[in-house]
Design a protein around this motif. Structure first.
Motif, short mmCIF file in Angstrom:
data_model
loop_
_atom_site.label_atom_id
_atom_site.label_comp_id
_atom_site.label_asym_id
_atom_site.label_seq_id
_atom_site.Cartn_x
_atom_site.Cartn_y
_atom_site.Cartn_z
N SER A 1 53.50 -35.05 -30.41
CA SER A 1 53.22 -36.35 -31.01
C SER A 1 52.73 -37.32 -29.94
CB SER A 1 54.48 -36.90 -31.67
OG SER A 1 55.45 -37.17 -30.67
N VAL A 2 52.26 -38.46 -30.37
CA VAL A 2 51.73 -39.47 -29.46
C VAL A 2 52.76 -39.88 -28.42
CG1 VAL A 2 52.26 -41.46 -30.93
CG2 VAL A 2 50.32 -41.56 -29.34
N GLU A 3 54.03 -39.94 -28.82
CA GLU A 3 55.09 -40.34 -27.89
C GLU A 3 55.30 -39.32 -26.77
OE1 GLU A 3 55.51 -42.06 -31.82
OE2 GLU A 3 55.71 -39.96 -31.26
N MET A 4 54.91 -38.09 -26.99
CA MET A 4 55.11 -37.04 -25.99
C MET A 4 53.99 -37.00 -24.95
SD MET A 4 56.23 -34.22 -28.78
CE MET A 4 57.31 -33.08 -27.94
N ALA B 1 48.21 -38.28 -31.20
CA ALA B 1 48.20 -37.76 -29.83
C ALA B 1 46.77 -37.47 -29.38
CB ALA B 1 49.06 -36.50 -29.73
N LYS C 1 45.19 -40.68 -28.42
CA LYS C 1 45.71 -41.15 -27.13
C LYS C 1 45.04 -40.41 -25.98
CE LYS C 1 49.97 -42.11 -24.59
NZ LYS C 1 51.46 -42.08 -24.68
#
Length: 102
Positions: free
Chosen positions: A3-6, A55, A58
């Motif tokens: 995910s984008v947070e990763m 992701a 990003k």
């Protein structure tokens, strides 16, 4: 699927920061050449995409930042160096090529 947070942020917009970002991505098991669409990255085991849409966006944005800050050629060269190093190679100046460490 990541995910984008990763996806690590590009916090240091220098050559050293670019290398740190590539190294962090390799630690996640991801190496995406900037000419490739991040959405096309497939996990060999699952057959599923590696990155969700956010992701992918990003990663694309980070590439654009790298290119505007240090130039596309340098950003790509740093990525190649990170990949070879991660794979256990070193640059042999006498041979002018990457060689596998034993």
């Amino acid at each position: 699927m990541l995910s984008v947070e990763m996806i690590p942020a590009l916090t240091d917009k220098t050559a050293a920061g670019t290398r740190a970002w590539w190294d962090a991505m390799l630690e996640l098991g991801i190496y995406i050449h900037p000419e490739d669409d991040p959405a096309d990255q497939i996990n060999a085991t699952t057959g599923q995409r590696e990155l969700d849409d956010a992701a992918c966006a990003k990663v694309t944005s980070i590439y654009e930042n790298m290119f505007s800050n240090i130039g596309e050629a340098e950003a790509c060269a740093i990525g190649v160096e990170a990949w070879y190093t991660y794979q256990g190679y070193t640059w042999d100046t006498s041979k002018d090529e990457w060689v596998r460490q034993h």
